[in-house]
Design an enzyme around this catalytic site. Structure first.
Site, PDB file in Angstrom:
ATOM      1  N   HIS A   6     -33.013  63.189  18.339  1.00 17.91           N
ATOM      2  CA  HIS A   6     -32.424  64.328  19.017  1.00 17.91           C
ATOM      3  C   HIS A   6     -31.522  65.168  18.001  1.00 17.91           C
ATOM      4  CE1 HIS A   6     -33.700  62.801  22.825  1.00 17.91           C
ATOM      5  NE2 HIS A   6     -33.115  61.643  22.666  1.00 17.91           N
ATOM      6  N   ARG A  21     -46.425  73.499  25.424  1.00 14.15           N
ATOM      7  CA  ARG A  21     -46.421  73.307  26.723  1.00 14.15           C
ATOM      8  C   ARG A  21     -45.428  73.473  27.482  1.00 14.15           C
ATOM      9  NH1 ARG A  21     -47.653  66.919  26.877  1.00 14.15           N
ATOM     10  NH2 ARG A  21     -47.776  67.511  29.313  1.00 14.15           N
ATOM     11  N   PHE A  47     -11.192  67.013   9.039  1.00 18.13           N
ATOM     12  CA  PHE A  47     -10.367  66.550   8.820  1.00 18.13           C
ATOM     13  C   PHE A  47      -9.956  65.470   9.958  1.00 18.13           C
ATOM     14  CE2 PHE A  47      -8.147  70.315  10.139  1.00 18.13           C
ATOM     15  CZ  PHE A  47      -7.626  70.005  11.117  1.00 18.13           C
ATOM     16  N   GLY A  59     -39.700  56.010  18.421  1.00 18.13           N
ATOM     17  CA  GLY A  59     -39.947  57.322  18.800  1.00 18.13           C
ATOM     18  C   GLY A  59     -39.359  58.402  18.189  1.00 18.13           C
ATOM     19  N   VAL A 108     -48.115 110.021   0.904  1.00 12.40           N
ATOM     20  CA  VAL A 108     -48.427 111.377   1.581  1.00 12.40           C
ATOM     21  C   VAL A 108     -49.682 111.101   1.883  1.00 12.40           C
ATOM     22  CG1 VAL A 108     -48.190 113.523   2.351  1.00 12.40           C
ATOM     23  CG2 VAL A 108     -46.185 112.407   0.961  1.00 12.40           C
ATOM     24  N   LYS A 109     -50.694 111.098   2.993  1.00 12.38           N
ATOM     25  CA  LYS A 109     -51.932 110.912   3.336  1.00 12.38           C
ATOM     26  C   LYS A 109     -52.213 111.018   4.597  1.00 12.38           C
ATOM     27  CE  LYS A 109     -52.202 105.869   2.451  1.00 12.38           C
ATOM     28  NZ  LYS A 109     -52.708 104.931   1.464  1.00 12.38           N
ATOM     29  N   THR A 110     -51.470 110.322   5.672  1.00 15.03           N
ATOM     30  CA  THR A 110     -51.876 110.572   7.028  1.00 15.03           C
ATOM     31  C   THR A 110     -50.637 111.225   7.846  1.00 15.03           C
ATOM     32  OG1 THR A 110     -50.900 108.288   7.500  1.00 15.03           O
ATOM     33  CG2 THR A 110     -53.179 108.311   7.114  1.00 15.03           C
ATOM     34  N   ILE A 148     -44.678 103.756   5.128  1.00 16.86           N
ATOM     35  CA  ILE A 148     -44.351 104.860   6.009  1.00 16.86           C
ATOM     36  C   ILE A 148     -45.212 105.267   7.016  1.00 16.86           C
ATOM     37  CG2 ILE A 148     -42.908 106.978   6.145  1.00 16.86           C
ATOM     38  CD1 ILE A 148     -41.448 104.734   4.979  1.00 16.86           C
ATOM     39  N   HIS A 157     -22.335  72.532  15.227  1.00 22.53           N
ATOM     40  CA  HIS A 157     -22.349  72.233  16.594  1.00 22.53           C
ATOM     41  C   HIS A 157     -24.059  72.672  17.246  1.00 22.53           C
ATOM     42  CE1 HIS A 157     -18.155  72.938  15.658  1.00 22.53           C
ATOM     43  NE2 HIS A 157     -18.284  72.261  16.884  1.00 22.53           N
ATOM     44  N   ASN A 167     -18.323  65.800  16.593  1.00 26.15           N
ATOM     45  CA  ASN A 167     -17.577  65.149  15.571  1.00 26.15           C
ATOM     46  C   ASN A 167     -18.150  64.360  14.687  1.00 26.15           C
ATOM     47  OD1 ASN A 167     -14.888  66.603  15.573  1.00 26.15           O
ATOM     48  ND2 ASN A 167     -14.459  65.535  17.647  1.00 26.15           N
ATOM     49  N   ARG A 174     -15.290  71.415   4.739  1.00 27.26           N
ATOM     50  CA  ARG A 174     -15.717  70.687   6.111  1.00 27.26           C
ATOM     51  C   ARG A 174     -17.284  71.300   6.130  1.00 27.26           C
ATOM     52  NH1 ARG A 174     -12.610  73.928  11.051  1.00 27.26           N
ATOM     53  NH2 ARG A 174     -14.227  75.428  11.354  1.00 27.26           N
TER      54      ARG A 174
END
Length: 527
Positions: free
Chosen positions: A279, A217, A476, A308, A68-70, A129, A527, A421, A523
């Site tokens: 990719h 960009r 599977f 690339g 507690v100060k401000t 706080i 995605h 897949n 599995r």
């Protein structure tokens, strides 16, 4: 709204004292009276500046270990009062409240405290706080008050004051307010995310915060605006890496480099390994006796796609490997480190970006994966699932050989990082065919086999590199067709999760084809 407003009185309370004395000295040079607290006040006095303690203004000492100060009407009244409102001005005069025109606050180092692994009590003590309260008060009243939460804005404020006789523009105050609200939002996000982990609960509300690291960009395509934000994590990776050369990373570079580094980090503490990404999918992953060999074997999986691409290594980049890599055009190379000789070799390729991370990412560390959807976002745990040899269940008549078992575990690790897949052919610790992101598992299996055959022709081999390989499927086989396509391509063993309604048919087909097959019970959809 007043366009220009003078800065006559500033309250400064910072944990990060970078640039503090120079900034405060410049403010004093503009005739600004300085208020401060605790260690900040001491630092300013030691620099010879005239400072008034906040406790002298409030009439209350700092108490409760500085908690507690401000938090006092004299402080918040001085921040929130509308200077052009007669009632507000009258209240200030009645209660002896002086206007505060500039607040400089950076918050207790909560994020840093969590990152260093502090215990619960220490983390709690580093939840600020008073700081956020002052920031929000000053930001709300940005018509008159400047709020600075980043050291980077010190010079901006001083430049405006210098240009306008000690005054700042509304446009600047508005921009500072936005930055301030974003800072408190990110801070509260860090606190709430940490608390959610402590109570092991799915929070009713979830927020995410970040700090601008780079304006890009454009995004995936030139018509999309984009930027890169960091979350303050110290985890090694593209966000914390050092870039040694080359032009700035693009949106796609960052995305692909992250995918490459996350994959190669799966091989931390193991022999040399290399992943080549295009990719966001691996087009070649391999181990080797040397890093150069690992790279060459990964490259030989799909030389066409590697052009690339992004290369990630799990060991320090050496000169021999660097020389080999410069044989084709590569966008980015990321590694835990690089020798001086390797750096010199890369300097001959000015467009090649080299990133070093001072370590590999912890592939087993918990975290969150977030995906935006229309109207909201999906949040899930990161996929840190791993399979050990003892977790595998052999379901065919033929038992896999030791080499097949080793290759299947390698293929399974790679499958985790291939878009579903996913079908991956592996031979002797190197991918020889990758089928990714197809709508059917049969298509992925066929594409991977086709790539292996095409690569064999490019290498001048008499038979497909898929012959004698193993195959991993991220989920599977719903039918036996995808498995039989792999067998026809020359695969001898299969690793897959199992769990299909037609598992018995698939197992029977594997037995008839003479394949060995193991189930993981896990599995790796991606995605």
């Amino acid at each position: 709204m007043t366009e220009l407003y003078p800065v006559r009185r500033a309250l400064i309370s910072v944990s990060d004292k970078t640039g503090l004395v120079d900034f405060a000295t410049a403010l004093a040079g503009h005739g600004v009276a300085l208020l401060s607290t605790g260690g900040t006040a001491r630092a300013l006095r030691e620099a010879g500046l005239d400072v008034t303690d906040v406790s002298d203004v409030t009439g209350f000492p700092e108490m409760m270990d500085g908690r507690v100060k401000t938090l006092h009407p004299v402080v918040h009244g001085g921040l929130l009062a509308l200077r052009d409102n007669d009632d507000h001005v009258a209240s200030m005069e009645e209660h002896g409240i002086g206007a505060i025109d500039l607040v400089v606050v950076n918050l207790y180092p909560f994020e840093e405290t969590v990152a260093k692994g502090a215990d619960y009590a220490e983390v709690i003590e580093n939840i600020d706080i008073g700081g956020p309260a002052m920031i929000r008060s000053a930001a709300k009243n940005h018509g008159f008050v400047n709020i600075v939460v980043d050291v980077e804005d010190y010079d901006v404020v001083l430049a405006e004051m210098g240009a306008h006789g000690g005054q700042t523009t509304y446009a600047l105050r508005q921009r500072l307010a936005q930055t301030a609200y974003a800072r408190t939002a990110a801070y509260d996000t860090a606190v709430s995310t940490w608390m959610a982990a402590q109570v092991s609960d799915t929070p009713r509300r979830r927020t995410f915060g970040g700090q601008l690291a780079q304006t890009l960009r454009y995004g995936e395509n030139p018509h999309q605006a984009a930027a890169f934000y960091t979350d303050g994590s110290a985890r090694p990776g593209v966000a914390t890496a050092t870039q040694h050369q080359g032009k700035a990373l693009s949106y796609n570079n960052i995305n692909d480099t992250d995918a490459a580094f996350e994959l190669v980090s799966e091989f931390a503490g193991q022999g040399p390994a290399c992943a080549i990404i295009k990719h966001a999918n691996p087009c070649g992953v391999a181990t080797g006796a040397t890093l150069k060999e690992a790279y060459s074997r990964a490259f030989d999986c799909d030389r066409t796609s590697a052009f690339g691409g992004i290369i990630a290594l799990n060991h320090e980049l050496d000169e021999d490997t660097a020389r080999e890599i410069t044989g084709i055009f590569t966008e980015v190379v990321i590694a835990p480190g690089a020798s001086d000789g390797a750096v010199r070799i890369f300097k001959e390729k000015k467009n090649l970006r080299l990133l070093t991370t001072d370590g590999l990412a912890d592939a087993s560390a918990d975290g969150l994966a977030v995906k935006q959807v229309s109207g909201g976002f999906l949040v899930q745990d990161k996929d840190v699932g791993r399979i050990a040899r003892d977790d595998l269940k052999v379901v065919t008549k033929r038992q896999p050989s030791e080499q097949e078992m080793s290759d299947m575990l390698f293929a399974w690790t790679v499958a985790k990082h291939v878009k579903s897949n996913a079908i991956i052919y592996v031979k002797d610790g190197a991918t020889v065919g990758v089928g990714a992101g197809q709508m059917s598992r049969l298509d992925s299996s066929t594409i991977a086999a086709t790539k292996a055959g095409r690569m064999a022709e490019d290498l001048g081999l008499s038979e497909t590199t898929a012959k004698g390989s193993v195959v991993a499927s991220d989920a599977f086989f719903p039918f036996a067709d995808g498995l039989l396509a792999a067998a026809e391509a020359g695969a001898t063993a299969v690793i897959q999760p199992g769990g299909s309604m037609r598992d018995n048919e698939v197992i029977a087909a594997a037995d008839e084809a003479g394949l060995a097959m193991v189930f993981t019970g896990m599995r790796h959809f991606r995605h």
